[in-house]
Design an enzyme around this catalytic site. Sequence first.
Site, mmCIF file in Angstrom:
data_model
loop_
_atom_site.group_PDB
_atom_site.id
_atom_site.type_symbol
_atom_site.label_atom_id
_atom_site.label_comp_id
_atom_site.label_asym_id
_atom_site.label_seq_id
_atom_site.Cartn_x
_atom_site.Cartn_y
_atom_site.Cartn_z
ATOM 1 N N LYS A 46 0.816 -1.219 0.000
ATOM 2 C CA LYS A 46 0.000 0.000 0.000
ATOM 3 C C LYS A 46 0.850 1.269 0.000
ATOM 4 O O LYS A 46 2.036 1.246 0.273
ATOM 5 C CB LYS A 46 -0.972 -0.025 1.190
ATOM 6 C CG LYS A 46 -2.157 -0.962 0.909
ATOM 7 C CD LYS A 46 -3.230 -0.916 1.950
ATOM 8 C CE LYS A 46 -4.378 -1.855 1.543
ATOM 9 N NZ LYS A 46 -5.347 -2.009 2.626
ATOM 10 N N ARG A 53 -3.120 -10.006 5.326
ATOM 11 C CA ARG A 53 -3.652 -10.023 3.955
ATOM 12 C C ARG A 53 -2.558 -9.479 3.043
ATOM 13 O O ARG A 53 -2.265 -8.284 3.070
ATOM 14 C CB ARG A 53 -4.915 -9.151 3.901
ATOM 15 C CG ARG A 53 -5.587 -9.100 2.536
ATOM 16 C CD ARG A 53 -6.804 -8.177 2.594
ATOM 17 N NE ARG A 53 -7.456 -8.047 1.305
ATOM 18 C CZ ARG A 53 -7.079 -7.224 0.351
ATOM 19 N NH1 ARG A 53 -6.055 -6.429 0.534
ATOM 20 N NH2 ARG A 53 -7.714 -7.195 -0.802
#
Length: 281
Positions: free
Chosen positions: A223, A257
């Site tokens: 991210k 995740r």
Amino acid sequence: MHTTHAIPLPGHRTLTLGPRPTLMGILNVTPDSFSDGGEHARLDAAIAHARAMIAEGADIIDIGGESTRPGATPVSTQDELDRVIPVIEALIATGVTTPISIDTYKPLVADQAIQAGASIVNDVHGLQGAPEMADIAALHGVPVIAMHWDKARDLTRPIADEVRRYFEITIAIAERAGIERANLILDPGFGFAKALSDNYAMLNATQTLAKGGYPLLIGTSRKSMIGKLLGNDPHDRLAGTIATTVMAYAQGAHIFRVHDIRPNRDALRVAQATLYGPPET
Ligand code: YH5
């Protein structure tokens, strides 16, 4: 440090969370995520990617039609169904037994995905979007990953306080809908309406976010909280990602995740050996 949780899944199976880190592999099913070889090639590529992640040690496969990304163009319910349902059906039909989660905030997509064989709902609206979401999960008796995403939050309050308060509401909604206590997993939602400093403050506060003793899932993989810091592109963010997964693990997080299963798993196993000692033989 790590609490132990036995989460019941459909088909008399159990997802066991504890000191051993649990890896969730990200499977994006989007028109542009695989080479443009048409419908069939896309399905084949998705199946192959899922199988590769399972071979590398994924404990859960998270399937998303990419409507959940912050800033993503919303996808219609029908388009999302057309993307994700065939993949779930094909995985089940080819004998995949690894639990499948469905990354959606749409109750109808969650319902259809569960009927096709998914066994976990991953709701980026934290059960606070469509009211039917909690009912669908309760009806099927499946676990829910409820993620913090509050576009209208009080920006004057510390992010960790905001996340804990939001989780209290999520927990109340889950209880009222009849979702079993053991069926709720919380996620602070890295990158979702958060400033860079919020993301790092949350990561550093992981230990304090496990509201009510619920297990925590952490989704930091590739991210922009890593890219903004390092000035790199998504595919160069693995080392940064591993720093975040290990930092969260050391503070008690259970599920990670990630896009890159093997390297995260290797790093987390070393972290596990550090906190708990190496496994016997
Ligand atoms: C999450 O954190 N995130 S979709 C931007 C990126 C990389 C990855 C390149 N679904 C989460 O994965 N579900 C998504 O920059 C999620 N927790 C849960 N539970 C966004 C994503 C991504 C976005």
